[in-house]
Design an enzyme around this catalytic site. Structure first.
Site, short mmCIF file in Angstrom:
data_model
loop_
_atom_site.label_atom_id
_atom_site.label_comp_id
_atom_site.label_asym_id
_atom_site.label_seq_id
_atom_site.Cartn_x
_atom_site.Cartn_y
_atom_site.Cartn_z
CG ASP A 1 -1.95 -1.06 1.25
OD1 ASP A 1 -2.17 -1.68 0.19
OD2 ASP A 1 -2.52 -1.30 2.33
CE LYS A 2 0.57 8.49 -1.73
NZ LYS A 2 -0.36 9.55 -2.20
#
Length: 213
Positions: free
Chosen positions: A49-50
């Protein structure tokens, strides 16, 4: 960063997306273009995930991309995450088995526990390493399946959202004082077979905000 003939291993910082999306100008996949002049373009074989930091393996060649993709999909890759979570789980070493599905109306960007026939099996092992009174815990997480946002949804579902994860924990996912509001989820270690019979075993240092917390 470490490099072998088969793979490039990065310690991805929080806030950098793995792949591009709507309005996303800077991401790991785009930065890999820099390798094209000196050889084949490296390929992503898994995601973070970012806002999750830590170990990200990139295949160095098309051949190794096919090899590593099979290892990730076949679950022969061992992934260990560290997280700070709100509160202290009553069971300090346990297994979360809750099926997951896309939350309706979220455009596929948010997941939820889905115990209908549409939910996909999801399993996470967790272990409490330490805790600060009843306020927060440092936990080790091992995803045994690879569902989107699995660790985040599972910890929120048992009442212990990851610190900084407002998406799944809401306002209760933040601590007062000097604790950063950034996500406290870090891909700490990856152990995966490599072509030729070797094993890649790498760990990633914590990002600054997590280490300070």
């Amino acid at each position: 960063m470490s490099v072998s003939r088969a793979a490039i291993v990065l310690n991805k910082p929080p806030g950098l997306a793995t792949q591009g999306g709507s309005g996303m100008k800077e991401h790991v996949d785009g930065l890999l273009d820099a390798y094209v002049l000196s050889g084949p373009r490296p390929r992503l074989v898994h995601r973070l995930d970012k806002d999750t930091s830590g170990v990200l393996l990139v295949a160095a060649t098309p051949g190794s991309a096919a090899y590593f993709s099979k290892r990730f999909s076949g679950r022969s890759a061992r992934k260990i995450y560290w997280a700070l979570v709100i509160g202290v789980p009553q069971i300090e070493d346990g297994l979360i088995e809750l099926p997951l599905g896309k939350q309706p109306g979220s455009g596929g960007e948010k997941m939820m526990v889905d115990e209908t026939e549409h939910g996909q099996s999801a399993r996470t092992r967790y272990r409490v390493i330490d805790h600060a009174g009843n306020r927060a815990s440092w936990v080790e997480l091992q995803p045994l399946t690879g569902r989107t946002h699995q660790l985040r949804v599972h910890m929120a579902a048992i009442g212990h959202p990851i610190v900084g994860d407002g998406k799944y924990g809401g306002p209760d996912a933040f601590l007062s004082g000097t604790i950063s509001r950034k996500m406290h989820l870090h891909a700490r270690r990856l152990v995966i077979p490599a072509p030729g019979g070797d094993t890649i075993d790498v760990t990633a240092d914590l990002p600054e905000h997590f280490a300070a917390s």
